[in-house]
Design an enzyme around this catalytic site. Structure first.
Site, short mmCIF file in Angstrom:
data_model
loop_
_atom_site.label_atom_id
_atom_site.label_comp_id
_atom_site.label_asym_id
_atom_site.label_seq_id
_atom_site.Cartn_x
_atom_site.Cartn_y
_atom_site.Cartn_z
N THR D 90 0.80 -1.24 0.00
CA THR D 90 0.00 0.00 0.00
C THR D 90 0.83 1.28 0.00
O THR D 90 0.42 2.24 -0.67
CB THR D 90 -1.01 0.00 1.16
OG1 THR D 90 -0.34 -0.25 2.38
CG2 THR D 90 -2.07 -1.07 0.92
N GLN D 110 -1.30 -6.67 -25.11
CA GLN D 110 -0.67 -7.29 -23.93
C GLN D 110 -0.73 -6.34 -22.74
O GLN D 110 -0.96 -6.73 -21.61
CB GLN D 110 0.79 -7.63 -24.24
CG GLN D 110 0.97 -8.69 -25.31
CD GLN D 110 2.42 -9.10 -25.48
OE1 GLN D 110 3.33 -8.35 -25.14
NE2 GLN D 110 2.63 -10.29 -26.02
N ARG D 113 -3.78 -5.91 -20.39
CA ARG D 113 -4.10 -6.98 -19.44
C ARG D 113 -3.81 -6.57 -17.99
O ARG D 113 -4.29 -7.20 -17.06
CB ARG D 113 -3.36 -8.27 -19.80
CG ARG D 113 -3.74 -8.84 -21.17
CD ARG D 113 -5.25 -9.05 -21.28
NE ARG D 113 -5.82 -9.61 -20.07
CZ ARG D 113 -5.76 -10.87 -19.73
NH1 ARG D 113 -5.17 -11.72 -20.53
NH2 ARG D 113 -6.28 -11.30 -18.61
N ARG D 115 -4.85 -4.64 -15.32
CA ARG D 115 -6.14 -3.97 -15.11
C ARG D 115 -6.10 -2.82 -14.12
O ARG D 115 -6.98 -1.98 -14.12
CB ARG D 115 -7.16 -5.02 -14.63
CG ARG D 115 -7.59 -5.96 -15.70
CD ARG D 115 -8.25 -7.18 -15.08
NE ARG D 115 -7.25 -7.99 -14.39
CZ ARG D 115 -7.49 -9.15 -13.80
NH1 ARG D 115 -8.72 -9.64 -13.79
NH2 ARG D 115 -6.53 -9.83 -13.22
N SER D 123 -9.39 6.99 -30.29
CA SER D 123 -10.49 6.18 -30.80
C SER D 123 -10.53 6.13 -32.32
O SER D 123 -10.67 7.17 -32.98
CB SER D 123 -11.82 6.74 -30.29
OG SER D 123 -12.89 6.13 -31.00
N ARG D 205 -11.77 0.37 -40.01
CA ARG D 205 -10.55 0.08 -39.23
C ARG D 205 -10.26 -1.42 -39.13
O ARG D 205 -9.14 -1.81 -38.86
CB ARG D 205 -10.67 0.65 -37.84
CG ARG D 205 -11.80 0.00 -37.05
CD ARG D 205 -11.75 0.33 -35.58
NE ARG D 205 -13.03 0.03 -34.95
CZ ARG D 205 -13.22 0.05 -33.65
NH1 ARG D 205 -12.25 0.38 -32.83
NH2 ARG D 205 -14.40 -0.23 -33.14
N ASP D 221 -0.35 3.47 -10.37
CA ASP D 221 0.44 3.83 -9.19
C ASP D 221 1.75 3.05 -9.20
O ASP D 221 1.95 2.12 -9.97
CB ASP D 221 -0.37 3.64 -7.91
CG ASP D 221 -0.78 2.21 -7.69
OD1 ASP D 221 0.10 1.32 -7.73
OD2 ASP D 221 -1.98 1.95 -7.48
N HIS D 223 3.09 0.94 -7.17
CA HIS D 223 3.00 -0.50 -6.89
C HIS D 223 2.62 -1.27 -8.16
O HIS D 223 3.25 -2.27 -8.51
CB HIS D 223 1.97 -0.76 -5.79
CG HIS D 223 1.59 -2.20 -5.66
ND1 HIS D 223 2.48 -3.18 -5.33
CD2 HIS D 223 0.39 -2.83 -5.85
CE1 HIS D 223 1.86 -4.36 -5.31
NE2 HIS D 223 0.60 -4.17 -5.64
N ARG D 232 7.06 -7.33 -17.60
CA ARG D 232 7.32 -6.89 -18.97
C ARG D 232 8.76 -6.50 -19.23
O ARG D 232 9.17 -6.39 -20.39
CB ARG D 232 6.37 -5.73 -19.34
CG ARG D 232 4.90 -6.06 -19.17
CD ARG D 232 4.47 -7.31 -19.93
NE ARG D 232 3.03 -7.60 -19.72
CZ ARG D 232 2.40 -8.59 -20.31
NH1 ARG D 232 3.02 -9.43 -21.11
NH2 ARG D 232 1.11 -8.79 -20.05
#
Lengths: 312, 312, 312, 312
Positions: D90, D110, D113, D115, D123, D205, D221, D223, D232
């Site tokens: 935290t 990738q 993913r 979240r 767009s 597209r 953030d 963390h 990655r």
């Protein structure tokens, strides 16, 4: 239409042949369709792979009960309507659904924006993708909307449609041919040229276009499913994701019929009015005649306001 | 020991008497204990209320399969171990568990810090809490640790224990008496004084102490359950939450025995070594003798390093 | 009133004396209040500790721009209103706020239910809590509502208020005395009895009641802040958390004045009508006279419907 | 190399010319690079758009302090190392970063993913994408790995590389030509044929391939940034996302140098040993000679075990 391979169909029917006893809450409507493939678009599908809870799970959690928590159907129904009307969310998180979905990559890219879900996607780093791509039906080939910068307008004429469809098919086929060529792979997975190892799958895939199909396991709870459906079953959603949402809306009706009814009533058919819109509404109810300029609503909100009220 | 009321026991047994057929994956170990109360501390419990999936759900999702996805047990086992060893998380999100838990408020306050879960708590704004509070057993009345600012040391002596227990019981009882008095309520829920309405429940509850019991429905997925268990079944966790974690660890073993085995192996019994610790390890393996000052590890990490390796 | 110690005030003023240059977007209204304590309830406070972005961050992200993304104020304002009216959420996630809050534990327990936030709470396992507890002012000592099972009704009479306040103060003081006694600690932190080590802090704290103050750092984004404010600044929220929400609503006005204005217009002052309510609305606009029985709305929704429209 | 348009460069330099005063914590290393574009791959970039907090924010939150919370650098450093070593999360959530990233779509797929982040993507329903696609440099055209089903092996030979590059370029160019043709748009945005409206952007597209560039604002953030970087910046990550992670790792070093150092030590250079691996380690330290068959580790874990210890 989406065709499963014989192996896949066999796997599904084998899964359906395993009947077990359980003490858990069951949703009869879901048992009927479990594992079966519901076709969407030209090669896509939605399959219910598992679920947890039913309408009873919502009232059970809301009541923090020791048993099923359900009472008379009329009481449960009133509670569920109350919860949705007052934006209570946590009891709806207590039921869960898991779907297997096959969809074009550009649909998957919109779908994944719903973060409160778990996803396992078929990996094109690990496996070779199939030669399956989405081609719209002519009646869905719409022109760019002239009023809405991110929407569709009229369907294009037959000649333009033919041209578009030909380009889409040719490019998708050619890109796949070259995908296989880079992989040094024939359609059946055997090598073209034994002297070459072929490009890594994680690289070759970049030649595929966004209408290629991918698939994933997708799991979420009833609350977040409703958030998804509210946005994606909406008329402003792109047609190609909306048909998935509509299929899932039917699944929801089988799974949790009372929550489905309340969801339609308090979300899909509901409308929100801003502070200024409420003021205008009160004036209309008092018998005033109003133009946009009599209110503080901007033009677009004014038009939405009239549409919600069905005022010509 | 935690006693359920007769009504509650009846509710549970009624729920257990409803056997249904399902096509879903079943966990036999879970069916045996479903709905039943497993006592924890003096008045608490853990009850499994529902679950979705089993070990098969993990491999099914990892393989994005059309059927159950399971193959030979040895292959499934190897895959699950591989996934946990390499920190794959999403396949473990595909199994879900729902618990009904009763625990002291100070335990609930630690528990709720795990955000990736759904919670419906019994509301003390809506209902009156029972006269149930946690009193530690004398052997758990530990002194403040002298080495660890947030831990426990030796058990306090019998005289001090008596004194502490008397204070805890007296204060909890008195606070509850006054809680009822403010509510203008007798123990059985009837009014004390018809002339008074009594203080709002949402206010009166503030007089209760943190050892009072609360209860909630708590739902999470297997991945987040393991995160919870790794932190709360750990020796550094406060004893009063650790006993809940240990009970749930037993539930996990029944539910997903292969994942449980892999979790013990790759998380609970595993240890992580920093870059500096790895360097020291290599020197030790090369036969060097090392003191802390020969490394760049701070004193505390050095001690942890030796403890992990079982070096006296 | 909440009093900070001299040390704390000095820490705050020292932090305010560090002026730096930055290329980041700045919110002038926030700079004025940064670090300063805004009192809430008898011993609580809210302090802004840091923030990221301002109204411009919302439009910058919505436009995925290379620079600040802002244009004319009127265009930015129209865009922000549009985004909120159409339930766009992600641009509002692009501004962030960090608060230091001190509040009674029963308030903290409601607050923590908002999971989309980061929290660091003062640890009562690690440190001894202060002798600070919340005592309501007499005008907030409300009776249980007779119509709303989780709300407040009339203020209790002066005699009953006196009795309640006396009980609350006496129990809180006594519980704290015994907390210190178990810890073997005097008010100033020195030992009472050198022969005793004192009970572990993580155990002794369970004797404190729910009106004791705790504190934490709480960080969230503007979208989730608005979710918090919509629920907690609402009249149905408990008074003791509502005053915190109202204080933060003032902070929001300083921080992002345009978003604040749009939030009041499209959330706080807005109302949602269900499908049935919309049908009734159209009939009313067409000049019909309606009773509840003429509609399919249940009694409670009918009353809410009339209240939204200001119909007597 | 990635080229910004003149307009974009001007926007960036204008943003950099706005120096403000702030009382907030500042990270000098970040101010130097704020808004500027760091090139990645052939057309991509990473730009820091905003940040909140620095190393001090971590210790301030861990200490729930009234001021900056920092003490001596050596104490702060020891605390940050301790927090990371013991998996405290935290305090690291209390610092925040916002990036503008341009990357190929298959990289974005990738990236998304992860979240626990906020995203606003450019767009392609709303705007026309540029003719910009990723073409690997010949030295990155690797063959499929023979040992790792989702990895790369040797670089392919020059002839095969030529062939691959030609296919990638030709297909990407042709797909874009047809994308424009369907849109009825010339390269400069004007219409080709005034009689046609052109296909909706949201449909056209789908003809673009996965190596086309997209861009987004991405905020997370510290963390969750470290979680992203651990996965990655790892050698098992696909090269094309790893170069983004490495660029962001450099950004992290500027932003929070102490946390960066601790992250390298306790995550990037650290290794975890399972229960069985620890047993083997102790036997090795006791002087035993071990083969895989002397342990209960499967072959692959045994090889990883030896690699971690640098045993030939």
């Amino acid at each position: 239409m989406s065709k499963l391979s014989e192996d896949q169909s066999n796997e599904i029917e084998e899964a359906r042949s395993n009947v077990s006893s359980t003490l858990r809450a069951v949703s009869p409507g879901m048992e009927e369709i479990l594992y079966r493939s519901m076709p969407v678009l030209d090669h896509g599908f939605v399959r219910v792979v598992d679920y947890m809870g039913n309408d009873g799970a919502v009232v059970q959690a809301a009541r923090v009960s020791y048993g099923q928590g359900t009472r008379q159907v009329s009481e449960d129904r009133a509670l569920i309507h109350y919860l949705l009307r007052h934006w209570h969310t946590t009891p709806f998180e207590m039921a869960e659904i898991k779907l297997h979905v096959k969809m074009p990559i550009f649909v998957a890219r919109q779908w994944i924006r719903h973060r409160m879900a778990s996803v396992n996607e078929y990996s094109a780093r690990y496996s070779v993708l199939d030669r399956e791509f989405y081609i719209p039906r002519p009646e869905h080939l719409a022109a760019q909307s002239t009023s809405n910068k991110q929407g569709r307008g009229e369907v294009v004429g037959p000649q333009e449609a033919d041209r578009v469809l030909r380009l889409l098919v040719e490019d998708a086929e050619r890109n796949y041919d070259h995908y296989l060529e880079m992989l040094n792979s024939k359609e059946d997975g055997t090598r073209v040229d034994d002297a070459r190892t072929g490009l890594a799958r994680e690289l070759a895939r970049m030649n595929l276009s966004l209408n290629y199909y991918t698939q994933w396991y997708w799991k979420t709870d009833l609350h977040n499913l409703m958030n998804f459906l509210r946005l994606r079953a909406d008329l402003h959603a792109q047609y190609e994701i909306r048909v998935y949402a509509e299929t899932i809306l039917d699944v929801m009706k089988r799974w949790v019929p009372i929550t489905h009814e309340a969801f339609v009533e308090h979300r899909l058919e509901a409308a929100t009015f801003s502070g200024e819109a409420l003021k205008a509404l009160r004036r209309l109810l008092a018998g005033e005649k109003l133009e946009q300029s009599d209110t503080r609503m901007p033009k677009r909100e004014w038009e939405e306001f009239r549409a919600k009220l069905g005022i010509a």
